[in-house]
Design a protein around this motif. Sequence first.
Motif, PDB file in Angstrom:
ATOM      1  N   PHE A  58      21.480  79.970  11.500  1.00 41.22           N
ATOM      2  CA  PHE A  58      21.226  78.883  12.438  1.00 41.22           C
ATOM      3  C   PHE A  58      22.075  77.651  12.106  1.00 41.22           C
ATOM      4  CE2 PHE A  58      18.903  75.348  14.278  1.00 41.22           C
ATOM      5  CZ  PHE A  58      18.440  75.870  15.479  1.00 41.22           C
ATOM      6  N   SER A  62      25.030  75.859  14.532  1.00 41.61           N
ATOM      7  CA  SER A  62      24.733  74.546  15.097  1.00 41.61           C
ATOM      8  C   SER A  62      25.922  73.598  15.045  1.00 41.61           C
ATOM      9  CB  SER A  62      23.547  73.910  14.347  1.00 41.61           C
ATOM     10  OG  SER A  62      22.403  74.720  14.400  1.00 41.61           O
ATOM     11  N   ASP A  64      29.252  71.481  15.743  1.00 37.93           N
ATOM     12  CA  ASP A  64      29.737  70.830  16.966  1.00 37.93           C
ATOM     13  C   ASP A  64      30.818  71.687  17.619  1.00 37.93           C
ATOM     14  OD1 ASP A  64      30.542  69.138  18.944  1.00 37.93           O
ATOM     15  OD2 ASP A  64      31.399  67.615  17.617  1.00 37.93           O
ATOM     16  N   SER A  95      26.813  75.124  23.337  1.00 36.28           N
ATOM     17  CA  SER A  95      26.310  75.989  22.267  1.00 36.28           C
ATOM     18  C   SER A  95      24.913  76.493  22.614  1.00 36.28           C
ATOM     19  CB  SER A  95      26.253  75.211  20.948  1.00 36.28           C
ATOM     20  OG  SER A  95      25.572  75.963  19.962  1.00 36.28           O
ATOM     21  N   VAL A  97      22.654  77.317  20.646  1.00 35.98           N
ATOM     22  CA  VAL A  97      21.690  76.769  19.695  1.00 35.98           C
ATOM     23  C   VAL A  97      21.101  75.465  20.225  1.00 35.98           C
ATOM     24  CG1 VAL A  97      21.400  75.898  17.346  1.00 35.98           C
ATOM     25  CG2 VAL A  97      22.848  77.882  17.768  1.00 35.98           C
ATOM     26  N   THR A  98      21.922  74.658  20.908  1.00 37.81           N
ATOM     27  CA  THR A  98      21.418  73.413  21.485  1.00 37.81           C
ATOM     28  C   THR A  98      20.322  73.702  22.510  1.00 37.81           C
ATOM     29  OG1 THR A  98      23.618  72.455  21.209  1.00 37.81           O
ATOM     30  CG2 THR A  98      22.088  71.281  22.645  1.00 37.81           C
ATOM     31  N   VAL A 101      17.090  74.763  20.666  1.00 39.74           N
ATOM     32  CA  VAL A 101      16.347  73.636  20.113  1.00 39.74           C
ATOM     33  C   VAL A 101      15.641  72.867  21.225  1.00 39.74           C
ATOM     34  CG1 VAL A 101      16.578  71.441  18.879  1.00 39.74           C
ATOM     35  CG2 VAL A 101      17.859  73.436  18.115  1.00 39.74           C
ATOM     36  N   PHE A 122      19.403  71.993  12.800  1.00 42.17           N
ATOM     37  CA  PHE A 122      20.456  71.714  13.780  1.00 42.17           C
ATOM     38  C   PHE A 122      21.248  70.469  13.373  1.00 42.17           C
ATOM     39  CE2 PHE A 122      21.984  69.564  17.612  1.00 42.17           C
ATOM     40  CZ  PHE A 122      22.717  70.583  18.202  1.00 42.17           C
ATOM     41  N   GLY A 125      23.632  71.360  10.496  1.00 47.22           N
ATOM     42  CA  GLY A 125      24.800  72.103  10.945  1.00 47.22           C
ATOM     43  C   GLY A 125      25.732  71.291  11.815  1.00 47.22           C
ATOM     44  N   PHE A 126      25.187  70.343  12.587  1.00 47.17           N
ATOM     45  CA  PHE A 126      26.007  69.561  13.514  1.00 47.17           C
ATOM     46  C   PHE A 126      26.714  68.414  12.807  1.00 47.17           C
ATOM     47  CE2 PHE A 126      26.929  66.567  16.900  1.00 47.17           C
ATOM     48  CZ  PHE A 126      27.304  67.398  17.957  1.00 47.17           C
TER      49      PHE A 126
END
Length: 334
Positions: A58, A62, A64, A95, A97-98, A101, A122, A125-126
């Motif tokens: 994850f 995440s 960018d 993404s 993942v966004t 979330v 998140f 990772g971002f």
Amino acid sequence: MARVRAILGAVVRAVRRDLGTVGSFSGNNLFVVSVVLLFLKDPGAFAALNAFIGVMLFIPLSADPLRVLPRDRLAVWPLRAAERRLLRILTPWLSPVTWLVAALAVWRRVTLGVCALAAALFAIGFLLPALPAARSGVWRHIPAFPGRLNHLLRKNLREMLSTLDFWCSAVLSAFCLGFRAAGLLPTEAFLPMTVVVLLALSTYAQTLFGLDGDAGMTRYRLLPVPGWQIVAAKDVPFLLLALLVSLPLAPAAGAGGALAALAMGHYASVTHHGGQVRWRFSSGLSFGSSIVQVVIMAGAAAAVEAIPLLLAVCAGAYALSTWWFGRVLEEQPV
């Protein structure tokens, strides 16, 4: 808007290509063992291991999406300030993942703790890759090794530090250290947890040359260095990191297991150096080879824990494997 659409299209293609590498975990020893445990009617262990794999994946997923574009190239593109702001707003939503979330945030059945955990992962990772230390290359400051293989060793260590295998192992080791410091980890658990920590790291022993690619293998063959030294230069960072993550538990057993994992992984590493991807899980040669490697690794760790002198046997088997597959590497065509 045409320029913004063109950039968004390029980012979408890069994100799709990146998502295509996620499936590498299916060849990782952690996943292989979880499948075996499922067949042994232990669905709880299967779910726990795969949840851990998912959490570790994850974080890099995440990242960018706009980072796929080189910063210097993006800076010189003829974009107005409003277009740059629009890109900054839109690209995170490219993404999946966004969206995940966001869905967790609005789903009423999800607890606040789960939402907070997902948001924290998140954010790590971002934002973490955007820190100055990450942009400048934090691994460039690795100390030098003695000898003429210094640069090879440092490069190989940097490669290993950019895999999820090591970070999974490091997280497990850190949890074990915390439980041991708190007096919550019984002595009987040291050996089993050492094997689990090594399990997370062991697949990399089958893919030592996976991040070098075909061009890297050609460069190795052109170096005025014996094949066994090239293989050993790959092994030394693995052994160092295996000892590091084993220190809170059973370091002697960890050393024996790491030597056995390398001895069993040399064949796959030298003969099938398939492409691996940074910040993903390493993928082994096959399900069967992973099972054999895990069984021998666990057996070696248990044997050394019971009879420490057997560490010399593990070292001898490793040395023989390194010499033999060094010859195999030398005989491969350029």
